[in-house]
Design an enzyme around this catalytic site. Structure first.
Site, PDB file in Angstrom:
ATOM      1  CG  ASP A  38      41.089  10.436  62.945  1.00 54.33           C
ATOM      2  OD1 ASP A  38      40.833  11.641  63.077  1.00 54.33           O
ATOM      3  OD2 ASP A  38      41.474   9.935  61.870  1.00 54.33           O
ATOM      4  CE1 TYR A 155      33.122  19.094  53.520  1.00 52.42           C
ATOM      5  CE2 TYR A 155      32.469  21.305  52.846  1.00 52.42           C
ATOM      6  CZ  TYR A 155      33.100  20.465  53.737  1.00 52.42           C
ATOM      7  OH  TYR A 155      33.708  20.991  54.850  1.00 52.42           O
ATOM      8  CE  LYS A 159      31.016  19.547  56.608  1.00 55.16           C
ATOM      9  NZ  LYS A 159      31.268  18.849  57.891  1.00 55.16           N
TER      10      LYS A 159
HETATM   11  P1  NDP Z   1      41.114  17.410  58.480  1.00 56.50           P
HETATM   12  O1  NDP Z   1      41.191  16.667  57.183  1.00 56.50           O
HETATM   13  O2  NDP Z   1      42.335  18.091  58.997  1.00 56.50           O
HETATM   14  O3  NDP Z   1      40.562  16.441  59.627  1.00 56.50           O
HETATM   15  C1  NDP Z   1      39.494  15.582  59.412  1.00 56.50           C
HETATM   16  C2  NDP Z   1      39.685  14.352  60.265  1.00 56.50           C
HETATM   17  O4  NDP Z   1      38.555  13.482  60.044  1.00 56.50           O
HETATM   18  C3  NDP Z   1      40.937  13.567  59.894  1.00 56.50           C
HETATM   19  O5  NDP Z   1      41.649  13.205  61.056  1.00 56.50           O
HETATM   20  C4  NDP Z   1      40.360  12.331  59.198  1.00 56.50           C
HETATM   21  O6  NDP Z   1      41.143  11.164  59.381  1.00 56.50           O
HETATM   22  C5  NDP Z   1      39.044  12.170  59.916  1.00 56.50           C
HETATM   23  N1  NDP Z   1      38.122  11.321  59.178  1.00 56.50           N
HETATM   24  C6  NDP Z   1      37.881  11.311  57.844  1.00 56.50           C
HETATM   25  N2  NDP Z   1      36.969  10.374  57.528  1.00 56.50           N
HETATM   26  C7  NDP Z   1      36.622   9.766  58.685  1.00 56.50           C
HETATM   27  C8  NDP Z   1      35.748   8.722  59.029  1.00 56.50           C
HETATM   28  N3  NDP Z   1      35.019   8.081  58.105  1.00 56.50           N
HETATM   29  N4  NDP Z   1      35.639   8.368  60.330  1.00 56.50           N
HETATM   30  C9  NDP Z   1      36.377   8.986  61.267  1.00 56.50           C
HETATM   31  N5  NDP Z   1      37.242   9.979  61.018  1.00 56.50           N
HETATM   32  C10 NDP Z   1      37.369  10.360  59.728  1.00 56.50           C
HETATM   33  O7  NDP Z   1      39.933  18.457  58.288  1.00 56.50           O
HETATM   34  P2  NDP Z   1      39.467  19.736  59.128  1.00 56.50           P
HETATM   35  O8  NDP Z   1      40.003  19.705  60.490  1.00 56.50           O
HETATM   36  O9  NDP Z   1      39.704  20.916  58.266  1.00 56.50           O
HETATM   37  O10 NDP Z   1      37.892  19.499  59.145  1.00 56.50           O
HETATM   38  C11 NDP Z   1      37.161  19.087  60.279  1.00 56.50           C
HETATM   39  C12 NDP Z   1      35.684  19.317  59.998  1.00 56.50           C
HETATM   40  O11 NDP Z   1      35.454  20.691  59.748  1.00 56.50           O
HETATM   41  C13 NDP Z   1      35.155  18.566  58.791  1.00 56.50           C
HETATM   42  O12 NDP Z   1      33.846  18.100  59.049  1.00 56.50           O
HETATM   43  C14 NDP Z   1      35.141  19.631  57.721  1.00 56.50           C
HETATM   44  O13 NDP Z   1      34.222  19.325  56.699  1.00 56.50           O
HETATM   45  C15 NDP Z   1      34.751  20.851  58.534  1.00 56.50           C
HETATM   46  N6  NDP Z   1      35.074  22.113  57.927  1.00 56.50           N
HETATM   47  C16 NDP Z   1      36.377  22.492  57.687  1.00 56.50           C
HETATM   48  C17 NDP Z   1      36.645  23.716  57.121  1.00 56.50           C
HETATM   49  C18 NDP Z   1      38.027  24.188  56.871  1.00 56.50           C
HETATM   50  O14 NDP Z   1      38.176  25.277  56.291  1.00 56.50           O
HETATM   51  N7  NDP Z   1      39.068  23.486  57.281  1.00 56.50           N
HETATM   52  C19 NDP Z   1      35.577  24.635  56.756  1.00 56.50           C
HETATM   53  C20 NDP Z   1      34.259  24.149  57.049  1.00 56.50           C
HETATM   54  C21 NDP Z   1      34.039  22.939  57.623  1.00 56.50           C
HETATM   55  P3  NDP Z   1      42.244  10.717  58.296  1.00 56.50           P
HETATM   56  O15 NDP Z   1      43.181  11.857  58.156  1.00 56.50           O
HETATM   57  O16 NDP Z   1      42.857   9.511  58.897  1.00 56.50           O
HETATM   58  O17 NDP Z   1      41.484  10.442  57.035  1.00 56.50           O
END
Ligand code: NDP
Length: 247
Positions: A38, A155, A159
């Site tokens: 992360d 996005y 995606k």
């Molecule tokens: P969160 O924002 O809760 O979690 C995303 C995580 O990714 C965070 O811990 C963030 O770290 C980390 N992150 C961001 N940028 C980077 C990077 N460059 N390198 C490494 N880590 C990174 O989101 P979700 O859990 O909701 O989403 C997870 C995945 O699911 C994503 O790909 C999202 O697009 C996808 N998704 C989510 C949906 C939803 O409804 N929640 C629906 C469809 C898809 P930090 O917080 O430190 O920035």
């Protein structure tokens, strides 16, 4: 239930919270050891400690847009736990705005994190897995990549790109025993969606045949299926975890 991932080692990007952390927890419950990558190293380490500490989980700083940092993450899995069997490309961000106001930087950043990040994870994990003749890559796409959402030209493009990447990589890796599949979640309760304005939330809810938001564990269960031998004859597929929305 059987321990579906007994003895396997999984890397989950963006694993410190949300869907990624739920996937990690589910994998640990099924016998895997996990590496959480992360941006936020402290948060990744704290989440790893919650999952049971050094014996089963470690947290490592990783920005998925950097191939070097993704390689470091993979090296950490191999040096700490001895192998790499599953790689989940989950890290993500949103920078929503209509095209009229979206900056080029916000377009580039979102495409970089999701699409380049997933390419980095898939190709570097596959390079290791092919040497062992087995492995599973799980890519987290989004329903936004299937239907396109207002305010998400960045996005949705990224995606949708992940689906093309998944299928191309699946074809390249199939004869090496490495499977590559994708999940398209719909509206899932997490930090990312809880930041949404109430009006946007209500509009999305109205589109869901099952009439409820999804929980992170419901995405994690499908990620478990794709990581495990339950899906041994599946590659290049896309699972929609959406409560029937936009089926
Ligand atoms: P969160 O924002 O809760 O979690 C995303 C995580 O990714 C965070 O811990 C963030 O770290 C980390 N992150 C961001 N940028 C980077 C990077 N460059 N390198 C490494 N880590 C990174 O989101 P979700 O859990 O909701 O989403 C997870 C995945 O699911 C994503 O790909 C999202 O697009 C996808 N998704 C989510 C949906 C939803 O409804 N929640 C629906 C469809 C898809 P930090 O917080 O430190 O920035």
């Amino acid at each position: 239930m059987n321990q579906l991932l007994e003895g396997r080692v999984a890397v989950i990007t963006g694993g410190a919270q949300g869907i990624g952390l739920s996937i990690a927890r589910t994998y640990v419950e099924h016998g895997a050891r996990v590496v959480l990558g992360d941006l936020d190293a402290a948060s990744a380490r704290a989440s790893a400690s919650d999952l049971g500490g050094d014996e089963v989980a470690i947290g490592v700083r990783c920005d998925v847009t950097s191939a070097d940092e993704v390689q470091t993450l993979i090296d950490a899995a191999i040096s700490t736990f001895g192998s790499l069997d599953v790689f989940v490309n989950n890290a993500g961000i949103t920078r929503d705005a209509t095209m009229r106001t979206m900056t080029e930087d916000d377009f580039d950043l979102v495409v970089d994190v999701h699409l380049k990040g997933t390419w980095n994870g898939t190709r570097l994990a596959a390079a290791h897995m092919r040497q062992h003749g087995s492995g599973a890559v799980v890519n987290i796409s989004s329903l936004s990549g299937k239907v396109g959402m207002v305010g998400q030209t960045n996005y949705s493009a990224a995606k949708a790109g992940i689906i093309g990447l998944t299928k191309a990589a699946a074809k390249e890796m199939a004869h090496h025993g490495v499977r590559v599949n994708a999940i398209q979640p719909g509206l899932i309760r997490s930090a990312m969606t809880e930041a949404m304005p109430q009006k946007a939330w209500d509009a999305k809810m109205a589109e869901i045949p099952m009439q409820r938001v999804g929980e992170v564990g419901e995405v994690a269960n499908v990620a478990l299926f794709y990581a495990s031998d339950l899906s041994s004859y599946m590659t290049g597929t896309v699972a929609e975890v959406t409560g029937g929305r936009f089926m």
